[in-house]
Design a protein around this motif. Structure first.
Motif, mmCIF file in Angstrom:
data_model
loop_
_atom_site.group_PDB
_atom_site.id
_atom_site.type_symbol
_atom_site.label_atom_id
_atom_site.label_comp_id
_atom_site.label_asym_id
_atom_site.label_seq_id
_atom_site.Cartn_x
_atom_site.Cartn_y
_atom_site.Cartn_z
ATOM 1 N N GLU A 31 0.799 -1.227 0.094
ATOM 2 C CA GLU A 31 -0.155 0.197 -0.230
ATOM 3 C C GLU A 31 0.824 1.333 0.196
ATOM 4 O O GLU A 31 0.611 2.148 -0.811
ATOM 5 N N ASN A 35 1.034 4.068 -2.946
ATOM 6 C CA ASN A 35 0.813 5.579 -2.678
ATOM 7 C C ASN A 35 1.804 6.334 -3.266
ATOM 8 O O ASN A 35 1.647 7.484 -3.798
ATOM 9 N N LYS A 80 -8.074 10.581 -5.210
ATOM 10 C CA LYS A 80 -7.956 10.031 -6.446
ATOM 11 C C LYS A 80 -9.209 9.727 -7.285
ATOM 12 O O LYS A 80 -9.246 9.660 -8.456
ATOM 13 N N GLY A 94 -4.268 3.241 -6.138
ATOM 14 C CA GLY A 94 -5.235 3.449 -4.911
ATOM 15 C C GLY A 94 -6.701 4.247 -5.399
ATOM 16 O O GLY A 94 -6.671 5.125 -6.387
ATOM 17 N N ALA A 99 -6.396 2.552 2.742
ATOM 18 C CA ALA A 99 -5.080 1.950 3.283
ATOM 19 C C ALA A 99 -4.484 2.684 4.348
ATOM 20 O O ALA A 99 -4.195 2.074 5.527
HETATM 21 MG MG MG Z 1 -3.430 4.137 -1.254
#
Ligand code: MG
Ligand code: ADP
Length: 604
Positions: A31, A35, A80, A94, A99
């Motif tokens: 994760e 990111n 996002k 993501g 997360a």
């Molecule tokens: Mg993420």
């Protein structure tokens, strides 16, 4: 009476959600890396402590604005997407905004971040899901996230973790998966302060594969590219003679996301059908670019599985493209085949052509065989099922391990008269009591296994020194395993030493394996002691390694054995006290008594 239903507090819901997103330290690494990539980083550093007990990911991406920091840790907070349909348009890894809050709910997170436009950075500390501190700090542009005390608030989850080494292996594997598809991003990793990985940016994918998976891949890769409407396939697959004994090096990506998908793996295997032996697997790094609207990535919390709108088309695309690429890669002078040199075994090209023909015939225009869900056999079952009653009908395993081990009518193999071989694999013998069939591979495997076991006990392994020691570079997760397995290999006469960085040097191999290629042997061994088994106790590890070595050294099925070889094998079998089964657990000999024969022919 008041009602029983309550809405759970957010700290608790985050913990529950973390169960889906954060299975183990490697999930955190995944994760955080995603990111960093989403933030446009071109340099990423991952620092692990033992077993991933603490994880720091530092990137030079766009950073997070001060006012956004608390939001980044809030559930369903993401920069996002803005609407549900955006999910089907996203190009970022993501979008669920789960997360960071999930990770923070089960650990301590320290984030340091700065955007280029801001003179000061922000430092935030979140423990067990609660923001403890948020302050200014001087720091470079980008984000650094340190996750420690993992699973402390949920101790039960720690019980499900495997050994440090295994967890570390998983972490390294996650880094490898991401590194492969991100040629432009520089990735470094360290464990306990010791650098273990340093992948510079690479101009192209094949270079990146060699940098990530090991120099062995150079010259072994065939480029593959194909397209159907809305889907493009690009990548590299290994030459069919460069195979592995597990599917661990088949990396398939959909829109740069690593996926584990039976359909896609099955398609890859189909392209190799008949070109590689059973239970061997190619290496592959393949990327599918699918219009975001044609693939659903929102079906799995870790987004490892996907759903396609046109699975048949994609299956056919892979089989077609890879079959063509493999064929072109082997036909001398094929146009556009950027294939490096490498000896092509005799008869090989014709086998490729034959397979291609067969594929075209069976697929024909628009009638590719494809029905229902497909499954891929990834590995042979560790313990083959015992013979069923049905199997046993025509003959009994000579010694079934257990009560009637040591068949009363049967003294030794050397007393039997050898008649011949059938099906290229079974040796037929006759004796006073009837007929005996021996599986030549299983029998020899048992002989070699016992030999290794005896040598290990007596400390007398005989290794065959290599004239030229062989240097092999390995993916990082294998180095750790190998380091632990070195003493076992030594017991078997195999000398391997660390050789700095990602390399080891093989100096000797067991004498009975002198005909095999040292490098292949080592890689196969590592593949066969696959991830799942890396936690086993030493004794079991030894058995597993010895079994794999014995299997490699044993006479193969479909090979003619000479008379002297057969008698040699019989003598060796007689020297073993309990030659009941091969080390894999299959019977190695079956007898059919005269009485049984008479029954079969209705004489009785
Ligand atoms: Mg993420
Ligand atoms: P998601 O990635 O699904 O949006 P996360 O919980 O992983 O959700 O992250 C929440 C938000 O935090 C992201 O949308 C992003 O805006 C920000 N963020 C997280 N990590 C970073 C990073 N390394 N660099 C820049 N922004 C980040």
């Amino acid at each position: 009476m008041s009602g029983k239903i309550v809405i759970l507090p957010e700290t608790l819901t985050n913990c529950i959600a973390a169960g889906e997103v954060v299975e183990r330290p490697a999930s955190i690494v995944k994760e955080l890396l995603e990111n960093a990539l989403d933030a446009g980083a071109t340099e990423i550093t991952v620092d692990l402590e033992k077993g991933g007990s603490s994880i720091r990911v530092t990137d030079n991406g766009e950073g997070i604005a001060r006012e956004d920091v608390p939001l980044a840790f809030a559930r369903y907070a993401t920069s996002k997407i803005g609407s549900f349909d955006d999910i089907y348009r996203v190009h970022s890894f993501g979008f669920r905004g789960e997360a960071l809050p999930s990770i923070a709910s089960i650990s301590r997170v320290e984030m340091v971040t700065r955007q280029i436009s801001s003179p000061a950075g922000t430092r935030a500390i979140v423990e067990g899901g609660e923001m403890k501190e948020i302050s200014d700090i001087g720091c470079p542009v980008g984000t650094s996230i340190l996750v420690s005390r993992i699973f402390e608030p949920v101790p039960v989850r720690r019980k499900f973790l495997k050994s440090d080494m295994t967890e570390q292996g998983y972490c390294m594997e996650v880094i490898t998966r991401l590194a492969l598809m991100q040629s432009a991003v520089k990735i470094r990793a360290s464990v306990g302060g010791r650098p273990v990985l340093n992948i510079p940016s690479a101009p192209d994918l094949s270079e990146r594969i060699a940098l990530t998976l090991g120099q062995d891949f150079r010259g072994q890769l065939i480029p593959a590219a194909g397209e159907i409407e809305g889907v493009r396939l690009t990548g590299f697959v290994s030459r069919p003679e460069f195979t592995r004994s597990s599917a661990a090096q088949m990396y398939v990506y959909v829109n740069r996301r690593f996926v584990k998908d039976y359909l896609l793996n099955h398609a890859v295997m189909t392209a190799y059908r008949r070109l590689i032996e059973a239970r061997r697997y190619p290496a592959a790094v393949l990327g599918l670019e699918v219009a975001p609207g044609d693939v659903d990535v929102n079906v799995h919390p870790a987004k490892m599985e996907v759903r396609f709108r046109n699975p048949r088309g994609i299956y056919a695309l892979i089989v077609d493209t890879l079959s063509g690429a493999i064929g072109a890669g082997l036909t001398p002078g094929a146009a556009g085949a950027a294939v490096s040199s490498g000896a092509v075994p005799s008869g090989y090209v014709s086998r490729v052509e034959e397979a291609l023909k067969r594929y075209r015939v069976s697929s024909g225009p628009g009638k590719l065989f494809f029905s229902g869900p497909v499954t891929v056999k990834t590995d042979a079952p560790a313990n083959p099922p015992p013979l069923s009653r049905e199997d046993a009908k025509w003959g009994q395993p000579l010694f079934s391990s257990g009560e009637n081990s040591g068949c009363p009518h049967f003294h030794c193999f050397s007393d039997l008269l050898y008649i011949g071989q059938t099906a290229g694999t079974y040796l037929i013998f006759t004796g006073e009591e009837g007929m005996v069939l021996v599986d030549q591979h299983a029998a020899h495997e048992r002989v070699l296994f016992e030999k290794l076991r005896r040598q290990a006990q007596n400390d007398k392994a005989v290794g065959q020194r290599l004239l030229l020691p062989e240097v092999v570079s390995l993916p990082p997760r294998d180095i750790a395993f190998l380091t632990e397995a070195l003493p076992i290999l030594e017991e078997a006469g195999m000398e391997v030493e660390p050789f700095g960085g990602d390399s080891v040097v093989i100096r000797a191999i067991p004498d009975f394996l002198s005909h095999t290629e040292a490098r292949t042997l080592l890689l196969d061994l590592l593949a066969e002691c696959g991830e799942a088994d890396r936690d086993m106790p030493l004794q079991e590890k030894r058995e597993k390694i010895f079994t794999a070595l014995a299997c490699h050294g044993a006479i193969k099925a479909n090979r003619n054995m000479t008379g002297p070889e057969v008698s040699g094998l019989c003598r060796e079998l007689d020297a073993i006290s309990h030659a009941a089964t091969c080390p894999h657990g299959r019977p190695l000999a079956v007898s059919i008594s005269v009485a049984e024969l008479e029954k079969m022919f209705r004489r009785k």
